[in-house]
Scaffold this active site. Structure first.
Site, mmCIF file in Angstrom:
data_model
loop_
_atom_site.group_PDB
_atom_site.id
_atom_site.type_symbol
_atom_site.label_atom_id
_atom_site.label_comp_id
_atom_site.label_asym_id
_atom_site.label_seq_id
_atom_site.Cartn_x
_atom_site.Cartn_y
_atom_site.Cartn_z
ATOM 1 N N ASP A 32 -2.124 1.810 6.138
ATOM 2 C CA ASP A 32 -1.348 2.636 5.263
ATOM 3 C C ASP A 32 -1.650 3.863 4.642
ATOM 4 O O ASP A 32 -1.449 4.287 3.382
ATOM 5 C CB ASP A 32 -0.622 1.689 4.005
ATOM 6 C CG ASP A 32 -0.193 0.348 4.552
ATOM 7 O OD1 ASP A 32 0.197 0.363 5.748
ATOM 8 O OD2 ASP A 32 0.371 -0.240 3.573
ATOM 9 N N LYS A 137 5.220 -2.057 9.308
ATOM 10 C CA LYS A 137 5.294 -3.592 8.505
ATOM 11 C C LYS A 137 6.048 -3.386 7.273
ATOM 12 O O LYS A 137 5.951 -2.376 6.557
ATOM 13 C CB LYS A 137 3.603 -3.922 8.193
ATOM 14 C CG LYS A 137 3.084 -2.925 7.296
ATOM 15 C CD LYS A 137 1.653 -3.542 7.063
ATOM 16 C CE LYS A 137 0.784 -2.817 6.082
ATOM 17 N NZ LYS A 137 1.201 -2.729 4.715
ATOM 18 N N CYS A 170 -2.366 -3.715 -0.148
ATOM 19 C CA CYS A 170 -2.100 -4.054 1.292
ATOM 20 C C CYS A 170 -3.702 -4.253 2.003
ATOM 21 O O CYS A 170 -3.551 -5.099 3.247
ATOM 22 C CB CYS A 170 -1.454 -2.862 1.871
ATOM 23 S SG CYS A 170 0.280 -2.696 1.382
HETATM 24 C C1 C5J Z 1 -0.268 -0.470 -0.140
HETATM 25 C C2 C5J Z 1 1.436 -0.645 -2.089
HETATM 26 N N1 C5J Z 1 -0.149 0.015 1.038
HETATM 27 N N2 C5J Z 1 0.373 -0.497 -2.849
HETATM 28 N N3 C5J Z 1 1.021 -0.774 -0.827
HETATM 29 O O1 C5J Z 1 -1.102 -0.918 -0.795
HETATM 30 O O2 C5J Z 1 2.403 -0.842 -2.393
#
Ligand code: C5J
Length: 234
Positions: A32, A137, A170
């Site tokens: 991400d 995702k 994540c």
């Molecule tokens: C991730 C989030 N990528 N913190 N998402 O950690 O909402």
């Protein structure tokens, strides 16, 4: 690196203990690294976070990504986000809290956390090559409602080098999912970041505690050293 003594060739100096990976069965998974989390005006900032906290992970990830590309390692990028009609976004996620903008609302980088919008894309510094795999995702974990397990099986992957943002959300969720599926996960400590430095520290501790209950933790220098000295590199 965690200690200054040089490890034997191919061994990653890690916690709770050193680990040797079968490199052809290893993939780099970058979680991400999207504008929505990294830049002002995206999902992360709408939740009230200081997005500058995440910038520190970019250079270490870039160094490991460069080495992975040079050795032909399988590289997987993930992106959290939702379909434009929000059909894959549970109301419990969309309606939660009091963000300045909700998922799907128009923001300065397009609709917040929506696939195809500028904010949903990966930052230019770590942009995927056409040959690399991008997994979209809807959840925090990269295995939930995605094709990731099938992709890893197809390439004979048994070990994951995991980095990205955020450490405790994540990255941790994906490592826990992967651990339950039998993957050895080495989390790259300086290649992860959180909006909350204390959550970053605890997120890493949770992975390596209890004899490595979810996996191993190593810094990028230790991973790069092992990749450089390994004799089994693909
Ligand atoms: C991730 C989030 N990528 N913190 N998402 O950690 O909402």
């Amino acid at each position: 690196m965690l200690n200054s003594a040089k490890p034997p060739p191919g061994v990653i100096t890690a916690e709770p203990e050193p680990i040797t990976l079968d490199w052809p069965a290893t993939a780099l998974v970058i979680i991400d690294m999207q504008r929505d989390f990294m830049e002002p005006g995206g999902f992360g900032e709408t939740l009230g976070n200081d997005v500058s906290q995440l910038a520190r992970a970019v250079q270490p990830i870039g160094a490991v990504l460069k080495a992975a590309r040079e050795t032909g390692m399988l590289v997987v990028h993930t992106r959290e986000g939702h379909l434009p009609d929000l059909s894959d976004a549970p109301p419990a996620k969309v309606e939660r809290g009091a963000p300045s903008l909700r998922i799907g609302d128009p923001g300065p980088m397009g609709r917040i956390l929506i696939r195809g919008e500028a904010g949903h894309d990966i930052i230019p510094e770590l942009y995927p090559l056409d040959s690399e795999i991008v997994i979209d995702k809807p959840g925090k974990g990269a295995f939930y409602a995605t094709e990731l397990a099938d992709v890893l099986e197809k390439y004979g992957i048994e070990n994951l080098l995991v980095c990205g943002v955020t450490t405790e959300v994540c990255v941790n969720t994906t490592v826990r999912e992967a651990n339950d599926r039998g993957y050895r996960c080495v989390v790259i400590s300086d290649g992860c970041a959180s909006y909350f430095p204390e959550f970053h520290e605890m997120g890493l501790k949770m992975i390596k505690a209890q004899g490595g209950i979810f996996g191993w933790v190593a810094d990028s220098a230790a991973v790069l050293e092992a990749m450089k000295t390994s004799t089994t590199q693909g």
